[in-house]
Every structure is written in C-alpha cells, then in structure tokens.
Design an enzyme around this catalytic site. Structure first.
Site, PDB file in Angstrom:
ATOM      1  N   LYS D  12       2.768 -19.339  18.037  1.00  8.93           N
ATOM      2  CA  LYS D  12       3.623 -19.632  16.893  1.00  8.93           C
ATOM      3  C   LYS D  12       3.285 -18.646  15.777  1.00  8.93           C
ATOM      4  CE  LYS D  12       6.184 -23.091  16.144  1.00  8.93           C
ATOM      5  NZ  LYS D  12       7.408 -23.221  16.943  1.00  8.93           N
ATOM      6  N   THR D  57       4.211 -23.956  21.303  1.00  9.46           N
ATOM      7  CA  THR D  57       3.971 -23.315  20.008  1.00  9.46           C
ATOM      8  C   THR D  57       4.115 -24.350  18.898  1.00  9.46           C
ATOM      9  OG1 THR D  57       6.271 -22.583  19.667  1.00  9.46           O
ATOM     10  CG2 THR D  57       4.824 -21.114  20.918  1.00  9.46           C
ATOM     11  N   ASP D  58       4.901 -25.369  19.127  1.00 12.32           N
ATOM     12  CA  ASP D  58       5.017 -26.440  18.130  1.00 12.32           C
ATOM     13  C   ASP D  58       3.677 -27.153  17.932  1.00 12.32           C
ATOM     14  OD1 ASP D  58       7.058 -28.084  16.520  1.00 12.32           O
ATOM     15  OD2 ASP D  58       5.972 -29.620  17.651  1.00 12.32           O
ATOM     16  N   PHE D 165      -2.939  19.929  -3.743  1.00 11.44           N
ATOM     17  CA  PHE D 165      -2.582  20.145  -2.332  1.00 11.44           C
ATOM     18  C   PHE D 165      -2.210  21.608  -2.137  1.00 11.44           C
ATOM     19  CE2 PHE D 165       0.367  19.627   1.434  1.00 11.44           C
ATOM     20  CZ  PHE D 165      -0.642  19.367   2.339  1.00 11.44           C
ATOM     21  N   ARG D 182      -0.850  16.980  -8.995  1.00 10.26           N
ATOM     22  CA  ARG D 182       0.297  16.164  -8.588  1.00 10.26           C
ATOM     23  C   ARG D 182      -0.046  14.689  -8.766  1.00 10.26           C
ATOM     24  NH1 ARG D 182       0.401  15.953  -1.851  1.00 10.26           N
ATOM     25  NH2 ARG D 182      -1.756  15.290  -1.648  1.00 10.26           N
ATOM     26  N   GLN D 225      -5.854  12.703   3.034  1.00  7.75           N
ATOM     27  CA  GLN D 225      -6.862  12.408   4.057  1.00  7.75           C
ATOM     28  C   GLN D 225      -8.263  12.316   3.452  1.00  7.75           C
ATOM     29  OE1 GLN D 225      -4.310  14.456   4.599  1.00  7.75           O
ATOM     30  NE2 GLN D 225      -3.721  14.552   6.766  1.00  7.75           N
ATOM     31  N   ASN D 251       2.108   8.341   1.851  1.00  6.36           N
ATOM     32  CA  ASN D 251       2.137   9.189   0.660  1.00  6.36           C
ATOM     33  C   ASN D 251       3.468   8.930  -0.029  1.00  6.36           C
ATOM     34  OD1 ASN D 251       1.921  11.145  -1.256  1.00  6.36           O
ATOM     35  ND2 ASN D 251       1.358  12.809   0.144  1.00  6.36           N
ATOM     36  N   HIS D 253       5.806   9.740  -2.249  1.00 10.10           N
ATOM     37  CA  HIS D 253       6.024  10.979  -3.007  1.00 10.10           C
ATOM     38  C   HIS D 253       6.609  10.714  -4.391  1.00 10.10           C
ATOM     39  CE1 HIS D 253       5.109  13.002   0.684  1.00 10.10           C
ATOM     40  NE2 HIS D 253       6.203  12.593   1.292  1.00 10.10           N
TER      41      HIS D 253
END
Lengths: 298, 298, 298, 298
Positions: D12, D57-58, D165, D182, D225, D251, D253
């Site tokens: 569930k 699942t109940d 970068f 940046r 990284q 990332n 941007h």
C-alpha cells in the site's frame, strides 16, 4: 466603520464518481469530478457558528452518489442541473446552487471484452450550472435564474505552419523579430453559454468541439487573437443555441533553435518547446442579442 | 576511515524538442523530452572542481537540437542510441552515456490542413538507452555494453467487471471483505528490454502496447498480480526480441459507495474513485534465457 | 443575429525574475513570478489579425526584466503598479493593465556567508494590481481607475482541537455524525483590497498575515465559516487601510480512523488526511464603507 | 524459451496518517506519508491468482494506523522499522518488507494556543527501511538483512555568488561562455545510509541537514559536482554512524538577462529562473569501509 459579511458560498469540491451502466455484457462508464457550491442564509454561520442553515458538505457528496444511482448520469449539464435544483428546492435555507463538473473520456479497448476501457485524450469536458430554483424541473423555462455553460479544457493543439506575427508595436523594450512562419501551439480552455437550459448537450458539445478544431486548423493566423476570435465565431455561427463563448489560450511558445553555430540551417524544423513565460490570450465572442448573465460565469 | 567518491553521473535533463518534417504540404511532428546522463573520469571535478573532463550540460542540450536537424528523429530508441554513442565516442573523458526519452503523441486534426495536430492520449512512450561505446554505429552487434529499453507510462485502463479478490491472508488488522466482482483500474508503467539494439522499434512498440491492452482486457482477474503477469507474459510470448518486461501498476481503488442509508441498492454501479492511498504492484517477467543486465534499468 | 467581440485581454504570464541586490558582502534576493494582462484597442487584432495595437508579450517580459534593473524590486504591490502604469502610459493603444505577482520567500542560511539562501515555507505572497493610468505616478491619488490587492496563498494551518461541527441541517442524504472535537485544517488563500494605492505594503502584509494566523489559532470554531469570518474581521479591524478581504479555505478533512476492529480506542489521536473530495468555503468580509470595485478582483 | 516471474513486490502506497499527542493543552503532531512494499512467496498469485500468500494492501494500511495508536510515532526511521519487522515477523509468506516514509514539518503558530500549527518549509524528511526480519526487535544487531536510510528532499537553496564554471571541454556543440560569477541554485535530494539500525535518528538528521546547508553555503564552487561532494563529505566526516550518502541536485539555471538592448548593464543582478531543461548532478560519497548494501537503496 462597521464590518459586514460579503458574498460567500460553500460546498463539497471534487467528488469523484464513476458510474457503470450495463447493457448485457456491454458496459458504459461515466467518470466525473463534481464540485458543489451553495449560498443562502449564511449570516449566522459566519457570525456565530450556528449551523442551522448548513447542509453539510458531506451530505452534498452523498447526494452526488445517490443521484448517480437514482437518475443515472446522462450529459453532465443535465446531471449538474438535477443536482443544483435539488439543493435549492429541498433545502429551505439554500437559495442558490452552483455545480461544476469535469468529465474524463474513456474509449473501449478493442477486442471481445465489453467492459474494458482506456483513458482517451488529455482533454476534459466541463459544465458549469447555476440555479436559484426558479427554472425548476417542471417548468422547462429558459430559467431566469438558471444558466448552463458547457466547455472543455486541456485541448492541446498545434499548427506547424500557417502562422505569422508582424506589424506590432515597437517600443524601447521590443527586441522580438517579426516572422511570417512560426509554430502556433496552445491548450484551449473554452466555455460556452447556452441561451436556454434544455439544449441537446451531447450534440452541441460534439459540434462546438468540431468547430473549435476546424477553425484552429483552417485559420491562416496573423495573431493568436485572430485565431481565438475565429474559433469563437465559428461556434456561434453554427450553434444558434449558444450565445457567448469565452476562450483562454496560452501561447505555448515553440522557439526556433539557432543552429548556425553548428553550421546548420534551421528552416522551421527544430524547436524548443518552452514552459514559462508564455503568452496568455483571453477573449470572448458574443451574439449581439445575448442576454446579460455575468453571474453565470462566476 | 577515508572518504571516497562513489557512483555518479551528470547531464542535461528534460530538453524539450519538437521536430517538424515536411512532405509537401503534409507535415509530420515528433515531440520529445530528452534527458542525458554521462559518466567517466569524474574524480577531479568532484574533488577539486576541475572541469577539464566535463562536457557542459549546455553542450549536451545543443547536441540534442543539432542531431534533431542532422539526423532527423526516427524511433526514439534510435535517436537515443545515436546520442549516447556520440557522447561516448566523441568525448574522451566520457565512458558511459545514458539517454532517456519521453515521446508525446499527436494526431492530425481532421480536415484539409496537413499541418494541424491535436495531442492524443495521456499516455507517454518512453525509451532508456545505455551505451559505453562498444556497440558503436558500425558494428551492429548485440552491444555488450549497450542496452535498449522501450516502454510507456500513464496508460490508464479500467475493467468494470471481471475482477475478483478473495482467499487472502487474514491477520488481526484485516477488515477487507472478499469480493467476486470489483472495478480494476490502473495506470500502467511498462518497460521492456530488447535482446539487441537493432530491433524494429516502431513495430515492436505497437505490438507490445496491443498485447498489454489485450491481456488487461481479456484476463479474468483474481488479483492485480495475475493481471500484471499475464500482461508481461503476453508481450514476451509474442515478441521474441524482448527478453524482460517490468511493470508498475497502481491499484487505483474504486470503492463501491454504500447507498443503503438512502434506501438504494448499489449493484456495482456507483463508485468513489480514490486518490490515496493506493495499492502498488510491481513485477517483472523474464525469458529464462534473458541475458543478465541489471545496469540497463538504472 | 450579429457576432461581436466581448471582453478580452492578453499578456505575458509567469515571467520568472530573480533580482539580487548587494550590500557589500550581504546580498538580498527577490524571487517573483510576474503575469501581465493588457487591454485596449483590440478589435482589429481579433477581427483581421492586424497587430498595430499590439505590444508583443515578449516586450512585456523584457520590461519586467528591465524594470527589475532600473527600479529594483521593492514591495511587489509597488513593482506591479510601476509596471501597470508604464504599459498604460507608454502604449497609446493600451488603456488598461493588470499585473499579478507571486513572491517566493527565502531565508538566509545561518553562518558566515551573506549570499546563501534557503526557500522558506510553502506559502506564497501575492499582489494583483489594476491600472487605467489615471492614478499616474505623480498624483498619489486614491486612483479611481487603480486598485491594489495584496494577499497570500498556500498558508497551510491546522488546529488539532478547538473545532466542533453540529446543529446542521439533516436531510435524507445526511449521514454525518455531529462532533464536538475535530481537527480543522486548511490551506488559506487570502486577498485583501487596499483603500488607496500608497499603503505601507510590507508592514500591512506582515500585520495581515499575523492577524490571519492569530484568528485561526484563537477562534474556538463551530464551523469553518465562523473561523473564516473571524480571520477576515480581525484583519479589517486592525488594518484600516484595508476595506475588503476575500478568503478561500478548503476544509482539508482529517478523518478519525476507526480502530475498534483492532481493539483500540482512538481518542482523537490518529487521523487519515484525505485528498478529495474536500469542503470549500469561500467568503468575503467588508468594511461597510468600502468603495465598490468588483473589477479589482478579476 | 520459458517465461518466468522475476523480482516483484507489492504494497500500500501513500497512506497519509496524522498523529496527535497531547501533553495537557500542548499538542504535538506528526504528519506522515507511509508506503509499504512486501515480497515473499509470490509465485502463485502471479501465475494463478491464488491469494493465499497475500496480506491485503488494505490490511497494511490498517496496520499503519493501528501502530500509530499503539506505539505512537517517534522518529520515522523507528516507525518504519517497527512496521517492516511486523510484516515479516507476523506474515509467514512475507520474507522481506520495504517501508518508505515522508514527513511533513509543522511549526507552532505563535500565541496562546497549544494546538495550532502552520506548515513549515517546502522540504520533506524521508526514511527508507528494508527488513528481512533477521534484525528483529530484540537483537539490536547491525542487521545483516536490515538497512536504514534517512534523507530529505525539496530543500531548495541558492547562492547568489561564489560560484564559477570554466575550463570545461569544448566540442563542436559547445557555445556556453565560461563564467567566474554565477547564481547556483538547486533542490537537494539527499539520502544517507546508517551503519546500524539503532542510531539517534533525530540528532543525526538535524546534524546532517546542518552539514548540507553549511557546506552548500561555504563552498566556493567551481562546479556543482564539487559542491555536491563537499556536502556529502561534510556529512560523513562529522557523522560517523553514516557510511554513505547519495545526492541528486538539479542545476536550477538562473540565466543572466541581456539588458544591453535597453541600454542597461546587468552586473549579476537580474536573472531568468528557467524551468527546463536543467542540469542534473547525481553522486554518492562513501566511507571507504562502508559495508556493501546496494539493495538498501532500491
């Protein structure tokens, strides 16, 4: 300065009901999302918490399920009207009901099974009904205090050519280049208002949808507004029971990718489908004799 | 205790590309969402931020667009392979590429326009490709270091009868009543692994999809697991180029509404479509001679 | 019957702008989502596709970015007014501008860095401004043709006791049991209208938000309507520059789980938080001398 | 070729439980989303639909609610372990349980009420536990067949400077310009694996979260990284009970807007926050003596 209660409403939103109807081994299903909003004598509940005028939202949900059994589910406009009239007619403290329904489409899975379905399309059919009870079931009147709006949303369409955009205002912040060939893509939300409450809603819906698609495809577009208006006009011209249509159409930008740095030409072949921001074009088209009914849309 | 870099990858996710191809006035479109992940000599970038081994994710995005122009977009498995091999072959620091693609379906709008489309279905076609370059374009080999997985997701299906559930474990927390007739609904996510990398992907996809729908519709179900296995088995039995299929199928519960308080019987006619919680059934079906390739799925 | 163009507007929606301001090594950020809608002489563009009156939505986006640089971003109500007035004042064909802004909150990450932030809260601050240019920058007037609405959304709150619900209408579809102790949870959407356009928006927002939270927490609730009204009244009583507040509050049901089958009592301790359906309570609270301005909300 | 059943599990998913605990007038709440997956003797149910091995699942859902009452909810890792061991210990056909929990944070609303809360943060705390029962409650062992992973997701952070970068690979599709300043923004998903199953999870979580934020803020970043690795390393260096951490960091941007066409300089002040595509950086950091446990993550 005094403080007063302004406009208000309450109800159960998004009751998800699936109704199965059997025709021997062939089953039919209706898959709806029903939202109810009621208004009426609501001063006390807001000011003191006295619930004597309040039909619980839980009861509203129960009513949706019970009506799905008792009356079946035909066209969603009819089911919405049934519900809206019931709440106004049967609950003395309630003077107005608004019922909004979304319907999800299903197709049959090809083969021998008559009870197997697959969800079709991203598109959703919609209805929005208001009733103050005056158009009650028996009268069949045009319903002074009733209104029916049909519609659809998430109908995503794209023309890969046949769209231009130029001749626009140039101000100090304008850098956009005019174009005589662009991709035009949008997700149509359309709602149309019926003159009466007794239309042939299934047929009307199919026709309106066909008109919208056809006008989108066959309009050579100089602006998305022109396309929007053509879509609305086509519906009104062919469906005389409809007196007004409102359209909201995001301009889902498909930007031509600059491939020159890679020594490649891009002759309207490769596009970046952007998420945000997007243009948003909203407009309505009216029959000039359309009765006034702004409250129908709220 | 020392600390070391473990498995890692990086890339540009969800590059949305739409490719238009013209055949006179008749246009064709491909609408993809492409995600690239690369791995290789990644120690330095993690430890010191030296990017000498890093092909920018921006360049990966550019490559997707440039390849859409140069090579066109055929089947998504082929486009993914082209991209994956390119990154490994052309970037010395990259030894492995993973490319995942989603494809959105479009149908033609009926009428005279050859360039007008409407989004069809909620369903998405998928591909997941791994390449370490060893199966390079020229070899056509089975690709020791290459793998191709095809699939689909959001294929929403429903059987309104033909489903039972009983004979299950009863523990102290079990209150569920057994049933011999229930609604079975799910949103299928399926991924199937090809033995080679040169399959006829369009045909294979169409057949696998047909098998999934057919087996869903025609299995009289005693459990969702049984249905899942039947769906997978049917694909493997008819598509010998496929050696493994993995399925994830939420049990989208449709609960029978109790209408007795309103004096109404509910003979499997009115259901509440619940959101959460939901059952979730996940399983794989394998050819017993399927080559081992767990990394293909990651 | 003739067909005519009805109300319409167009613009660029959801321009996402982040503005960094430096105070030495200490940075400040503003993170907004700006949606512009313009209206004016729009007959031609709809009827013939003539764009001579159209300021491109791309230029509107550029203006948002340029203004973020030139004027900085103060309170979002002020930034929205600046933009709205600019479009009306500088574009002869545009007679009305609507600017809607969402602001996302950020907190500083504790430590030495003055340029590091973490998103705070699920809640979003909002502003909705209309201008027809008559209240132009120089006049400081109350702005006949201008209006400013501030607000917030997704403010999710919960009372684990102090909420009752009983004494409601009992109709044939009512099965709900009255309760004197329940969980009350909602996600508040609130919008409040200012009398003028020159309020101290930062202070006003902080106070209104504080009032909403305080009234939610300290109202012993007999109905969600009562809580809603108390929240609105508290804002109006303490913030005299605000003349109207509209609230939409879903009743996010927390159902008491029946644990009796497992021999356990559940004394308001364990709840199932349901998704759909949900109650939806919408209402407004007004100063009795509030000037009429329905268009401010559209 | 024969066809066989491969790896599978069922359970569930997304049981939403809110647990209230009272300390006089001061209430405490825990708000969880619990997903259970079980595996074991599952051949029959797949091949023939025989459910004799299946705990519904109940019932799993009921167990979550009953355990919330009986045992209360402490740290989510502990609650997950309790549940996982229960399913394996009490159901003979089940040999392995996987329990995944999301926890949503709530803060107190300032004021006199001890029972009023507001949702805090967008961030979600997570736990993922596997058990084959061998580490049973009494043993306190390191749990050969048990594993505990803690984590968080949707921790959205941003550095408005301190990120560069450059020095990356330049191939024929590279057009990106190097930058020495940046914006770096991401939504952190982090999962960390504990050496044992008896950690002080509350303290460990608070410390790990603090390390992640601190390392994000204080790393002058030459690549995402590098930031990712620094975040992971800081957790491992200070939390010796943790032997592995996996991070996924899109990332997000923030592109510098070109304001030159408007005669404005943009000195890292105005950014467009893009949706798609985005970079996606995934990596793990390991103690070199970390025991092997790949299955812990699935």
């Amino acid at each position: 300065m005094g403080i007063v209660l302004g406009p208000n409403r309450y109800g159960k939103a998004e009751t998800r009901v699936v109704r199965v109807t059997r025709d021997g081994d062939t089953h039919h299903i209706k898959d709806l999302n029903v939202s109810v909003s009621l208004s009426g004598q609501m001063e006390d509940v807001h000011l003191t918490g006295d619930n004597a005028a309040i039909l619980p939202t839980d009861s509203q949900k129960n009513t949706v399920y019970a009506f799905a059994k008792k009356h079946g589910i035909g066209e969603i406009e009819e089911f919405a009207l049934l519900l809206a009239r019931h709440f106004v007619d049967e609950t003395p403290t309630i003077s107005h009901a608004r019922v909004e329904i979304e319907e999800y489409g299903w197709s049959r899975i090809p083969g021998k099974s008559g009870h197997s379905f697959v969800r079709s399309g991203t598109e959703v059919r919609t209805a929005l009904v208001h009733s103050d009870g005056t158009g009650g079931t028996g009268t069949g009147g045009t319903g002074n205090g009733e209104s029916v709006i049909s519609g659809l949303k998430d109908l995503v369409v794209l023309n890969s050519t046949g769209s231009e955009f130029h001749g626009f205002v140039q101000d100090e912040y304008t850098t956009l280049q005019p174009t005589t060939d662009r991709v035009l893509a949008t997700a149509v939300t359309a709602q149309w208002r019926h003159r009466g409450v007794d239309a042939e809603f299934a047929k009307s819906f199919a026709e309106a949808r066909r008109c919208l698609l056809e006008a989108f495809a066959e309009t050579h577009s100089l602006s998305l507004q022109q396309t929007l208006y053509a879509m609305g006009r086509t519906v009104l011209e062919t469906q005389h029971g409809i007196c007004e249509i409102r359209l909201a159409m995001p301009n889902k930008h498909h930007f031509l990718v600059d491939l020159q740095p890679f020594g490649l030409e891009n002759d309207n072949e490769v596009f970046f489908a952007a998420d945000r921001p997007y243009g948003l074009i909203e407009g309505s088209v009216l029959a000039d004799d359309a009765p006034d009914a702004p409250a129908a849309w709220t």
